[in-house]
Write a protein that holds these residues in place. Structure first.
Motif, PDB file in Angstrom:
ATOM      1  N   ALA A   2       0.833  -1.201   0.000  1.00 47.20           N
ATOM      2  CA  ALA A   2       0.000   0.000   0.000  1.00 47.20           C
ATOM      3  C   ALA A   2       0.872   1.257   0.000  1.00 47.20           C
ATOM      4  O   ALA A   2       2.068   1.202   0.292  1.00 47.20           O
ATOM      5  CB  ALA A   2      -0.918   0.002   1.223  1.00 47.20           C
ATOM      6  N   CYS A   3       0.237   2.372  -0.303  1.00 43.36           N
ATOM      7  CA  CYS A   3       0.825   3.708  -0.180  1.00 43.36           C
ATOM      8  C   CYS A   3       1.918   3.961  -1.215  1.00 43.36           C
ATOM      9  O   CYS A   3       3.110   3.792  -0.942  1.00 43.36           O
ATOM     10  CB  CYS A   3       1.372   3.963   1.215  1.00 43.36           C
ATOM     11  N   GLN A   4       1.497   4.416  -2.388  1.00 48.34           N
ATOM     12  CA  GLN A   4       2.443   4.712  -3.460  1.00 48.34           C
ATOM     13  C   GLN A   4       3.523   5.688  -3.010  1.00 48.34           C
ATOM     14  O   GLN A   4       4.658   5.621  -3.457  1.00 48.34           O
ATOM     15  CB  GLN A   4       1.691   5.242  -4.692  1.00 48.34           C
ATOM     16  N   TRP A   5       3.213   6.578  -2.081  1.00 50.67           N
ATOM     17  CA  TRP A   5       4.202   7.553  -1.615  1.00 50.67           C
ATOM     18  C   TRP A   5       5.354   6.892  -0.870  1.00 50.67           C
ATOM     19  O   TRP A   5       6.400   7.508  -0.675  1.00 50.67           O
ATOM     20  CB  TRP A   5       3.541   8.657  -0.784  1.00 50.67           C
ATOM     21  N   LEU A   6       5.195   5.629  -0.477  1.00 49.06           N
ATOM     22  CA  LEU A   6       6.287   4.881   0.148  1.00 49.06           C
ATOM     23  C   LEU A   6       7.204   4.225  -0.886  1.00 49.06           C
ATOM     24  O   LEU A   6       8.251   3.687  -0.534  1.00 49.06           O
ATOM     25  CB  LEU A   6       5.739   3.779   1.068  1.00 49.06           C
ATOM     26  N   TYR A   7       6.793   4.262  -2.162  1.00 47.32           N
ATOM     27  CA  TYR A   7       7.560   3.589  -3.206  1.00 47.32           C
ATOM     28  C   TYR A   7       8.985   4.145  -3.254  1.00 47.32           C
ATOM     29  O   TYR A   7       9.197   5.350  -3.238  1.00 47.32           O
ATOM     30  CB  TYR A   7       6.895   3.781  -4.572  1.00 47.32           C
ATOM     31  N   GLY A   8       9.947   3.235  -3.310  1.00 47.39           N
ATOM     32  CA  GLY A   8      11.340   3.672  -3.350  1.00 47.39           C
ATOM     33  C   GLY A   8      12.283   2.522  -3.634  1.00 47.39           C
ATOM     34  O   GLY A   8      11.904   1.502  -4.225  1.00 47.39           O
ATOM     35  N   ILE A   9      13.507   2.666  -3.169  1.00 48.03           N
ATOM     36  CA  ILE A   9      14.564   1.698  -3.455  1.00 48.03           C
ATOM     37  C   ILE A   9      14.208   0.296  -2.960  1.00 48.03           C
ATOM     38  O   ILE A   9      14.551  -0.705  -3.588  1.00 48.03           O
ATOM     39  CB  ILE A   9      15.927   2.175  -2.894  1.00 48.03           C
ATOM     40  N   HIS A  10      13.498   0.218  -1.839  1.00 49.66           N
ATOM     41  CA  HIS A  10      13.066  -1.077  -1.311  1.00 49.66           C
ATOM     42  C   HIS A  10      12.157  -1.781  -2.325  1.00 49.66           C
ATOM     43  O   HIS A  10      12.319  -2.974  -2.593  1.00 49.66           O
ATOM     44  CB  HIS A  10      12.340  -0.870   0.022  1.00 49.66           C
ATOM     45  N   ASP A  11      11.209  -1.036  -2.901  1.00 49.14           N
ATOM     46  CA  ASP A  11      10.305  -1.613  -3.898  1.00 49.14           C
ATOM     47  C   ASP A  11      11.052  -1.988  -5.175  1.00 49.14           C
ATOM     48  O   ASP A  11      10.789  -3.036  -5.764  1.00 49.14           O
ATOM     49  CB  ASP A  11       9.190  -0.618  -4.227  1.00 49.14           C
ATOM     50  N   ARG A  12      11.970  -1.134  -5.597  1.00 43.26           N
ATOM     51  CA  ARG A  12      12.749  -1.445  -6.803  1.00 43.26           C
ATOM     52  C   ARG A  12      13.590  -2.702  -6.581  1.00 43.26           C
ATOM     53  O   ARG A  12      13.713  -3.538  -7.479  1.00 43.26           O
ATOM     54  CB  ARG A  12      13.606  -0.254  -7.213  1.00 43.26           C
ATOM     55  N   PHE A  13      14.158  -2.843  -5.393  1.00 40.31           N
ATOM     56  CA  PHE A  13      14.929  -4.044  -5.056  1.00 40.31           C
ATOM     57  C   PHE A  13      14.053  -5.294  -5.173  1.00 40.31           C
ATOM     58  O   PHE A  13      14.506  -6.347  -5.625  1.00 40.31           O
ATOM     59  CB  PHE A  13      15.508  -3.923  -3.643  1.00 40.31           C
ATOM     60  N   LEU A  14      12.786  -5.161  -4.774  1.00 39.04           N
ATOM     61  CA  LEU A  14      11.849  -6.288  -4.828  1.00 39.04           C
ATOM     62  C   LEU A  14      11.143  -6.419  -6.181  1.00 39.04           C
ATOM     63  O   LEU A  14      10.276  -7.267  -6.345  1.00 39.04           O
ATOM     64  CB  LEU A  14      10.805  -6.141  -3.710  1.00 39.04           C
ATOM     65  N   HIS A  15      11.527  -5.566  -7.141  1.00 41.80           N
ATOM     66  CA  HIS A  15      10.965  -5.585  -8.497  1.00 41.80           C
ATOM     67  C   HIS A  15       9.477  -5.243  -8.527  1.00 41.80           C
ATOM     68  O   HIS A  15       8.724  -5.789  -9.335  1.00 41.80           O
ATOM     69  CB  HIS A  15      11.227  -6.924  -9.202  1.00 41.80           C
TER      70      HIS A  15
END
Length: 140
Positions: A34-47
């Protein structure tokens, strides 16, 4: 579908494709970040391709001919820690995401117990915010 949809570029089309796979009266249980505003390097790492709001997920489900029976946030109690970690990643722009490694066993056990305690809350009401969304879906 536990933490699957955020990895798929054509998420709405994927939801449409699930509809004929459901038996009469069948249900799908999904979890997504949830929460697109949290999107960042952690999400990119997890693809991850994206994170979702409850409104956005509900809209995609309806567009796909599916009906959310129950939709709630979860991982609410640990949400402040996740926010701090994601903001730290954004502010300091490190090469690696905070939280990539499994923490020491006593901390991991504490987090697991705190996270697991939310199942008792979810029996009685939906949680208003959290790191993730959980949704029970059926055909419309």
């Amino acid at each position: 579908m536990f933490d699957v949809l955020e990895h798929i570029e054509q998420d709405t089309e994927t939801l449409v494709a699930l509809r004929p796979l459901l038996a009469k009266g069948g249900r799908i249980l999904i979890t997504i970040p949830a929460c697109q505003w949290l999107y960042g390097i952690h999400d990119r790492f997890l693809h991850h391709k994206r994170r979702y709001s409850s409104r956005q997920l509900r809209s995609k489900l309806v567009d796909a001919g599916l009906r959310p029976v129950r939709l709630s946030h979860f991982n609410t109690i640990l949400f402040p820690l996740a926010v701090v970690a994601r903001l730290k990643d954004k502010l300091f722009r490190g090469a690696t995401a905070t939280g990539r490694r499994v923490p020491p066993s006593f901390i991991n056990s504490l987090f697991r117990n705190v996270f697991g305690s939310e199942r008792f809350l979810l029996r009685y009401f939906n949680l208003p915010f959290g790191v993730s969304l959980i949704c029970v879906i059926e055909t419309a």
